[in-house]
Structure formats: structure tokens, C-alpha cells
Design a protein around this motif. Structure first.
Motif, mmCIF file in Angstrom:
data_model
loop_
_atom_site.group_PDB
_atom_site.id
_atom_site.type_symbol
_atom_site.label_atom_id
_atom_site.label_comp_id
_atom_site.label_asym_id
_atom_site.label_seq_id
_atom_site.Cartn_x
_atom_site.Cartn_y
_atom_site.Cartn_z
ATOM 1 N N MET A 80 22.614 7.002 -47.344
ATOM 2 C CA MET A 80 23.638 6.517 -48.360
ATOM 3 C C MET A 80 24.780 7.723 -48.286
ATOM 4 N N SER A 81 26.121 7.116 -48.326
ATOM 5 C CA SER A 81 27.033 8.358 -48.451
ATOM 6 C C SER A 81 27.280 8.411 -49.832
ATOM 7 N N TYR A 82 28.135 9.850 -50.043
ATOM 8 C CA TYR A 82 28.504 10.470 -51.226
ATOM 9 C C TYR A 82 28.961 9.290 -52.235
ATOM 10 N N LEU A 83 30.064 8.510 -51.424
ATOM 11 C CA LEU A 83 30.789 7.440 -52.257
ATOM 12 C C LEU A 83 29.836 6.260 -53.053
ATOM 13 N N ASP A 84 28.905 5.942 -51.779
ATOM 14 C CA ASP A 84 27.758 5.045 -52.222
ATOM 15 C C ASP A 84 27.052 5.457 -53.427
ATOM 16 N N GLN A 85 26.683 6.714 -53.470
ATOM 17 C CA GLN A 85 25.868 7.347 -54.384
ATOM 18 C C GLN A 85 26.613 7.206 -55.765
ATOM 19 N N LEU A 86 27.930 7.646 -55.417
ATOM 20 C CA LEU A 86 28.498 7.763 -56.955
ATOM 21 C C LEU A 86 28.793 6.329 -57.504
ATOM 22 N N THR A 87 29.320 5.492 -56.428
ATOM 23 C CA THR A 87 29.365 3.944 -57.101
ATOM 24 C C THR A 87 28.175 3.374 -57.703
ATOM 25 N N ARG A 88 26.922 3.690 -56.918
ATOM 26 C CA ARG A 88 25.803 3.100 -57.668
ATOM 27 C C ARG A 88 25.450 3.748 -58.878
ATOM 28 N N ALA A 89 25.887 5.067 -59.309
ATOM 29 C CA ALA A 89 25.707 5.709 -60.561
ATOM 30 C C ALA A 89 26.597 5.365 -61.512
ATOM 31 N N HIS A 90 27.848 4.934 -61.135
ATOM 32 C CA HIS A 90 28.830 4.163 -61.860
ATOM 33 C C HIS A 90 28.115 3.229 -62.392
ATOM 34 N N GLN A 91 27.311 2.410 -61.637
ATOM 35 C CA GLN A 91 26.933 0.975 -61.805
ATOM 36 C C GLN A 91 25.503 0.869 -62.850
ATOM 37 N N GLY A 92 24.967 2.295 -62.976
ATOM 38 C CA GLY A 92 23.644 2.296 -63.949
ATOM 39 C C GLY A 92 22.803 2.755 -62.931
ATOM 40 N N GLY A 93 22.780 3.225 -61.658
ATOM 41 C CA GLY A 93 21.978 3.867 -60.904
ATOM 42 C C GLY A 93 21.545 5.092 -61.055
ATOM 43 N N PRO A 94 20.807 5.998 -60.261
ATOM 44 C CA PRO A 94 20.377 7.276 -60.409
ATOM 45 C C PRO A 94 21.767 8.018 -60.367
ATOM 46 N N ARG A 95 21.553 9.102 -61.476
ATOM 47 C CA ARG A 95 22.794 9.878 -61.585
ATOM 48 C C ARG A 95 22.648 11.126 -60.192
ATOM 49 N N LEU A 96 23.668 11.920 -59.848
ATOM 50 C CA LEU A 96 23.672 12.826 -58.828
ATOM 51 C C LEU A 96 23.615 14.242 -59.449
ATOM 52 N N HIS A 97 22.826 14.752 -58.538
ATOM 53 C CA HIS A 97 22.410 16.421 -58.992
ATOM 54 C C HIS A 97 23.571 17.510 -58.696
ATOM 55 N N LYS A 98 23.514 18.233 -59.868
ATOM 56 C CA LYS A 98 24.882 19.141 -59.486
ATOM 57 C C LYS A 98 25.152 19.757 -58.359
ATOM 58 N N SER A 99 24.168 20.117 -57.619
ATOM 59 C CA SER A 99 24.314 20.511 -56.085
ATOM 60 C C SER A 99 25.270 19.845 -55.110
ATOM 61 N N ILE A 100 25.316 18.375 -55.327
ATOM 62 C CA ILE A 100 25.820 17.506 -54.336
ATOM 63 C C ILE A 100 27.581 17.639 -54.693
ATOM 64 N N GLU A 101 28.386 18.071 -53.771
ATOM 65 C CA GLU A 101 29.628 18.160 -53.727
ATOM 66 C C GLU A 101 30.018 18.129 -52.482
ATOM 67 N N VAL A 102 31.180 17.464 -52.474
ATOM 68 C CA VAL A 102 31.832 17.112 -51.192
ATOM 69 C C VAL A 102 33.189 17.344 -50.824
ATOM 70 N N ALA A 103 33.876 17.211 -51.909
ATOM 71 C CA ALA A 103 35.420 17.610 -51.845
ATOM 72 C C ALA A 103 35.524 19.111 -51.709
ATOM 73 N N GLN A 104 36.355 19.556 -50.873
ATOM 74 C CA GLN A 104 36.563 20.838 -50.653
ATOM 75 C C GLN A 104 37.689 21.544 -51.504
ATOM 76 N N SER A 105 38.648 20.514 -52.038
ATOM 77 C CA SER A 105 39.937 20.843 -52.793
ATOM 78 C C SER A 105 40.113 19.893 -53.902
ATOM 79 N N LEU A 106 40.991 20.176 -54.658
ATOM 80 C CA LEU A 106 41.502 18.982 -55.584
ATOM 81 C C LEU A 106 42.193 18.089 -54.910
ATOM 82 N N ASP A 107 43.021 18.157 -53.701
ATOM 83 C CA ASP A 107 43.538 17.084 -53.376
ATOM 84 C C ASP A 107 42.579 15.927 -52.453
#
Length: 249
Positions: A1-28
């Protein structure tokens, strides 16, 4: 499952992400992820409703080693009435903010007087919450931005007519929980004046071709340090503006 899919699922009440999960390397890149997340979330008629502005005081910026504010999108389900079930949230906080209700599209070249003319101002409460576990104040700036600047819920009170720039610069606020005073704050905590925060947002959105459109709501930045949301009756008094309440069950 992709990062965005995980985040979307969490927004919909699914499992939350662990703090170690980070994909973006810059603010942009983080804002690019946020934009993709919003496109996914708004496919099911949960339309974009506005924006929230975070880290508008030196105190909150220092928590995350930030040098400027951040913004995140608000969807229609972000705006609620005066009732909230605590069990429906993850790790919510409470902040008190002025809400700017956009009457006419705001452009990046608009000055402070233009913004006041194009908006109505209302007392508000913001409930930041994250799709990450143990998020405050432990996430990186990139994680916060990707997660819609930890947008949770906002409560918008009755708008006040004809407030001036000077009045917006001098608003005291008091917050009670079950009639006990728990916090005070001042509008100058929001970049010196909340109007400056709205102007900053308009200029930031313009960089990606977005605008603040009529009908949107802007949660402009907290007057106080965030506190843990608890069950009970919150009442917030904005001097010269009005009051807004929230019942947390």
C-alpha cells in the motif's frame, strides 16, 4: 500500500501511521503530497471548504523548529457544529482562532484593507488532530504539511460586522472548560495580526495557482498554545467579537 493510500485510509478512520513513516524530503514535496491527498479525499463529494494556518506564533514555531507558518486544507466534513464525540478523534488538541469567511475571492496582491473588505470575521475553535500516532509535538514539518497541517475539525461562530484592522490587532480571548478558566490569549500572537496570516496564505497558495475563493473558511491561527482536548463544555469569549462553544462528549 502506498504512503498516500495509508494516509487516506487513516483519514477515513483506519490505522494511524507510525512517526517513522516519512516520504516527503522537502516542504515543497510535502505540499505536493497534501495536494494529492486532497484530490483523493474530495473524489467522494467531500469538497474543499477552506484552509487552516498553523505555526503563526514564535512559540508554536519553536516547537517544530519552523521559520514560517504552514497551511493545510479543510474539507467540508472538517466544519462541525457545537458537538463532538471524543471517541471519534485520535489525539485531538484545542486551539482558539478567528475564522475568516471569504465573501469575494482574495488575490495575492490584496492588501490588509482588501482582505477585511472581502471577508467576515467570526470567533472559532480548531481541533487539530493527526493521522500519525503520538504526533504532538513530535512530527517533522514535512509530516505535518503532508497530513494537511494536522487538520481535524473547526467550529465557526456567528460573524461580526465591520471589524477594523486595529480592532483585529487587539482582541483578548478567554477559554473556559466547565466554567473554569483554562487559557487566555491575544490576537497579536497570530503574526502580529490575523489579517497578516490570511495575506500570507493567499500569497503561498498563489505559488501553486490556487486562490482563496468565495465561500471558503480560513482558520487563521491560534491565540493560545494548544491544549489536550477533554470531555466537557468549552466556551471561548473573543473580546469585541463574540463567543463560540463546544460540547465534547
Amino acid at each position: 500500500m502506498s504512503y498516500l493510500d495509508q494516509l487516506t485510509r487513516a483519514h477515513q478512520g483506519g490505522p494511524r501511521l507510525h512517526k517513522s513513516i516519512e516520504v516527503a524530503q522537502s516542504l515543497d514535496e510535502a505540499y505536493q503530497f497534501q495536494s494529492k491527498l486532497i484530490k483523493l479525499e474530495t473524489q467522494n463529494h467531500n469538497h474543499l471548504k477552506g484552509y487552516k494556518i498553523s505555526l503563526t506564533s514564535k512559540e508554536t514555531q519553536d516547537l517544530f523548529d519552523a521559520e514560517e507558518p504552514l497551511y493545510g486544507a479543510l474539507t467540508e466534513d472538517s466544519v462541525i457544529g457545537g458537538q463532538l464525540q471524543l471517541e471519534h478523534m485520535s489525539e485531538p488538541l484545542i486551539e482558539v482562532e478567528l475564522m475568516f469567511l471569504v465573501k469575494e475571492d482574495i488575490h495575492p496582491e490584496d492588501d490588509e484593507m482588501d482582505i477585511i473588505r472581502k471577508t467576515q470575521v467570526a470567533p472559532g475553535i480548531e481541533i487539530p488532530d493527526s493521522r500519525y500516532e503520538d504526533w504532538f509535538p513530535h512530527l517533522s514539518l514535512n509530516q505535518i504539511v503532508t497530513d494537511r497541517a494536522v487538520a481535524g475539525k473547526v467550529v465557526v461562530g456567528e460573524h461580526k460586522h465591520d471589524l477594523t484592522f486595529e480592532q483585529l490587532n487587539s482582541i483578548n480571548v478567554s477559554v473556559t472548560l466547565n466554567n473554569e478558566l483554562i487559557a487566555t490569549g491575544h490576537s497579536s500572537e497570530v503574526l502580529g495580526n490575523p489579517v497578516y496570516a490570511v495575506k500570507w496564505l493567499a500569497q503561498q497558495l498563489a505559488k501553486t495557482g490556487e486562490t482563496l475563493q468565495s465561500g471558503m473558511v480560513i482558520s487563521s491561527g491560534t491565540f493560545m498554545m494548544p491544549q489536550q482536548l477533554k470531555k466537557g463544555h468549552y466556551n471561548v469569549h473573543f473580546e469585541g467579537v463574540g463567543e463560540v462553544s463546544l460540547e465534547v462528549n
